[in-house]
Design an enzyme around this catalytic site. Sequence first.
Site, PDB file in Angstrom:
ATOM      1  N   ILE A  43       0.812  -1.198   0.015  1.00  9.62           N
ATOM      2  CA  ILE A  43       0.005   0.008   0.017  1.00  9.62           C
ATOM      3  C   ILE A  43       0.908   1.406   0.011  1.00  9.62           C
ATOM      4  O   ILE A  43       0.401   2.276  -0.514  1.00  9.62           O
ATOM      5  CB  ILE A  43      -1.024   0.036   1.254  1.00  9.62           C
ATOM      6  CG1 ILE A  43      -2.173   1.029   0.809  1.00  9.62           C
ATOM      7  CG2 ILE A  43      -0.092   0.370   2.295  1.00  9.62           C
ATOM      8  CD1 ILE A  43      -3.403   0.686   1.860  1.00  9.62           C
ATOM      9  N   GLY A  51       3.832  -4.151  11.168  1.00 11.13           N
ATOM     10  CA  GLY A  51       2.960  -4.418   9.776  1.00 11.13           C
ATOM     11  C   GLY A  51       2.865  -3.415   9.039  1.00 11.13           C
ATOM     12  O   GLY A  51       3.839  -2.749   8.752  1.00 11.13           O
ATOM     13  N   ASP A  62       1.369  -0.286   9.609  1.00 12.05           N
ATOM     14  CA  ASP A  62       1.834   0.799  10.170  1.00 12.05           C
ATOM     15  C   ASP A  62       3.482   1.080  10.004  1.00 12.05           C
ATOM     16  O   ASP A  62       3.818   2.239   9.468  1.00 12.05           O
ATOM     17  CB  ASP A  62       1.283   0.507  11.563  1.00 12.05           C
ATOM     18  CG  ASP A  62       1.403   1.796  12.334  1.00 12.05           C
ATOM     19  OD1 ASP A  62       1.311   2.874  11.734  1.00 12.05           O
ATOM     20  OD2 ASP A  62       1.072   1.781  13.614  1.00 12.05           O
TER      21      ASP A  62
HETATM   22  N1  AR6 Z   1       0.838  -2.945   2.190  1.00 18.81           N
HETATM   23  C1  AR6 Z   1      -0.385  -3.349   2.343  1.00 18.81           C
HETATM   24  N2  AR6 Z   1      -0.749  -4.357   3.294  1.00 18.81           N
HETATM   25  C2  AR6 Z   1       0.362  -4.650   4.332  1.00 18.81           C
HETATM   26  C3  AR6 Z   1       1.537  -4.262   4.345  1.00 18.81           C
HETATM   27  C4  AR6 Z   1       1.772  -3.191   3.262  1.00 18.81           C
HETATM   28  N3  AR6 Z   1       2.952  -2.887   3.127  1.00 18.81           N
HETATM   29  N4  AR6 Z   1       2.373  -4.595   5.214  1.00 18.81           N
HETATM   30  C5  AR6 Z   1       1.297  -5.506   5.940  1.00 18.81           C
HETATM   31  N5  AR6 Z   1      -0.030  -5.658   5.214  1.00 18.81           N
HETATM   32  P1  AR6 Z   1      -1.203  -5.311  10.399  1.00 18.81           P
HETATM   33  P2  AR6 Z   1      -3.572  -4.964  12.225  1.00 18.81           P
HETATM   34  C6  AR6 Z   1      -1.147  -6.307   5.627  1.00 18.81           C
HETATM   35  O1  AR6 Z   1      -0.422  -6.369  11.265  1.00 18.81           O
HETATM   36  O2  AR6 Z   1      -3.781  -6.467  12.097  1.00 18.81           O
HETATM   37  C7  AR6 Z   1       0.662  -2.536  13.884  1.00 18.81           C
HETATM   38  O3  AR6 Z   1       1.920  -2.851  14.947  1.00 18.81           O
HETATM   39  C8  AR6 Z   1      -1.043  -7.658   6.438  1.00 18.81           C
HETATM   40  O4  AR6 Z   1      -0.939  -8.664   5.426  1.00 18.81           O
HETATM   41  O5  AR6 Z   1      -0.278  -4.444   9.596  1.00 18.81           O
HETATM   42  O6  AR6 Z   1      -4.413  -3.963  12.095  1.00 18.81           O
HETATM   43  C9  AR6 Z   1      -0.010  -1.373  14.406  1.00 18.81           C
HETATM   44  O7  AR6 Z   1       0.677  -0.571  14.836  1.00 18.81           O
HETATM   45  C10 AR6 Z   1      -2.582  -7.650   6.989  1.00 18.81           C
HETATM   46  O8  AR6 Z   1      -3.496  -8.127   6.041  1.00 18.81           O
HETATM   47  O9  AR6 Z   1      -2.069  -4.571  11.003  1.00 18.81           O
HETATM   48  C11 AR6 Z   1      -0.995  -2.127  15.705  1.00 18.81           C
HETATM   49  O10 AR6 Z   1      -0.276  -2.209  16.549  1.00 18.81           O
HETATM   50  C12 AR6 Z   1      -2.948  -6.087   7.099  1.00 18.81           C
HETATM   51  O11 AR6 Z   1      -2.097  -5.449   6.505  1.00 18.81           O
HETATM   52  C13 AR6 Z   1      -1.326  -3.461  14.907  1.00 18.81           C
HETATM   53  O12 AR6 Z   1      -0.095  -3.654  13.937  1.00 18.81           O
HETATM   54  C14 AR6 Z   1      -3.050  -5.733   8.608  1.00 18.81           C
HETATM   55  O13 AR6 Z   1      -1.865  -6.123   9.264  1.00 18.81           O
HETATM   56  C15 AR6 Z   1      -2.469  -3.543  13.927  1.00 18.81           C
HETATM   57  O14 AR6 Z   1      -2.734  -4.926  13.728  1.00 18.81           O
END
Ligand code: AR6
Length: 303
Positions: A17, A38, A40
């Site tokens: 993204i 992730g 973020d």
């Molecule tokens: N582009 C698009 N999607 C992504 C990317 C990317 N670069 N990287 C990961 N994903 P997560 P949550 C997807 O864990 O579950 C953080 O530490 C990933 O495959 O990022 O909402 C925050 O600070 C998954 O499908 O977020 C919070 O503490 C989706 O993004 C916590 O994680 C969400 O995964 C939030 O957890």
Amino acid sequence: MKRNLQSTVIEFIQGDITRAEVDGIVNAANSSLLGGGGVDGAIHRAGGSEILEECKKIRARQGGCPVGEAVITTAGRLPAKYVIHTVGPVWNGGQHEEEAKLHSCYIQSLELADQYELESVAFPNISTGIYGFPKTLAAPIAIRAVKEFLSAHPQTSIKKVQFVCFDKENEEIYRKLLEQDAELLIHHYIEAYNAFDIEGMLSVLHPDVIFRNIVGNEVSVETKGLQAFRALAEKAAALFSTRHQTILELRELNGRIEADIDYTGVLASDLPDGVKAGDTIRLQGRSIFMIRDGKLSLIEDYS
Ligand code: AR6
């Protein structure tokens, strides 16, 4: 600038993204707004410190961001203009309003995007990573929330909503859901069409059906009755970069969608050369062909 006609496309792509070329990308943040892992982490890393600086200002003002809500900052060095930070729920068995909170993340993010008059917004699959929300439950909530928002905001600035699936599993889930929707709609339409059931055809053009993703083609409508048909024609007009046209016929042929278009007014300047009233236009994948005298010619290619 707000548009009068709802014609938003909902699509999904697999990718990162942080590279999305849209007006706003949504971040799956946490309540502290201070970054994390992730998506973020990826957004803050790629966008640079400007994003964190603005997050800190928001923290100072309102003390972070509650679950289910959203805030907006610059996108720093990213191709997007804004980052909308929303805080998804941690999955905790499903009895703690996780679904309602996730739904609210999408709605509140879209409300902010609309308020800032963004035309395109990209969402990650909020909560389905570190927060452990089951992917098969999260995807239909996300799609429903987007459709509900668009139904309720026919004047929205948002023309495109993109689900950016990072992992293969989410991509497959979104593909199935969006294709199922499209197939179901076409199936009903074709059945009603074959039965000369005008009411049935119009009923397919249901308020909930605001998106088309027929292997990459978009046609959408929002209301019942004659208005619905006009909306369909207008939508096609947007797709074909023309104005004031009427759809004479829309049908499926060997898995393709065909539309007979009658141009009744001024054509946009970027209309492909040679298209005129009565021509048959065939949509195939992201390409548009014209059929005349049994010959097929490519007139637009969006792929
Ligand atoms: N582009 C698009 N999607 C992504 C990317 C990317 N670069 N990287 C990961 N994903 P997560 P949550 C997807 O864990 O579950 C953080 O530490 C990933 O495959 O990022 O909402 C925050 O600070 C998954 O499908 O977020 C919070 O503490 C989706 O993004 C916590 O994680 C969400 O995964 C939030 O957890």
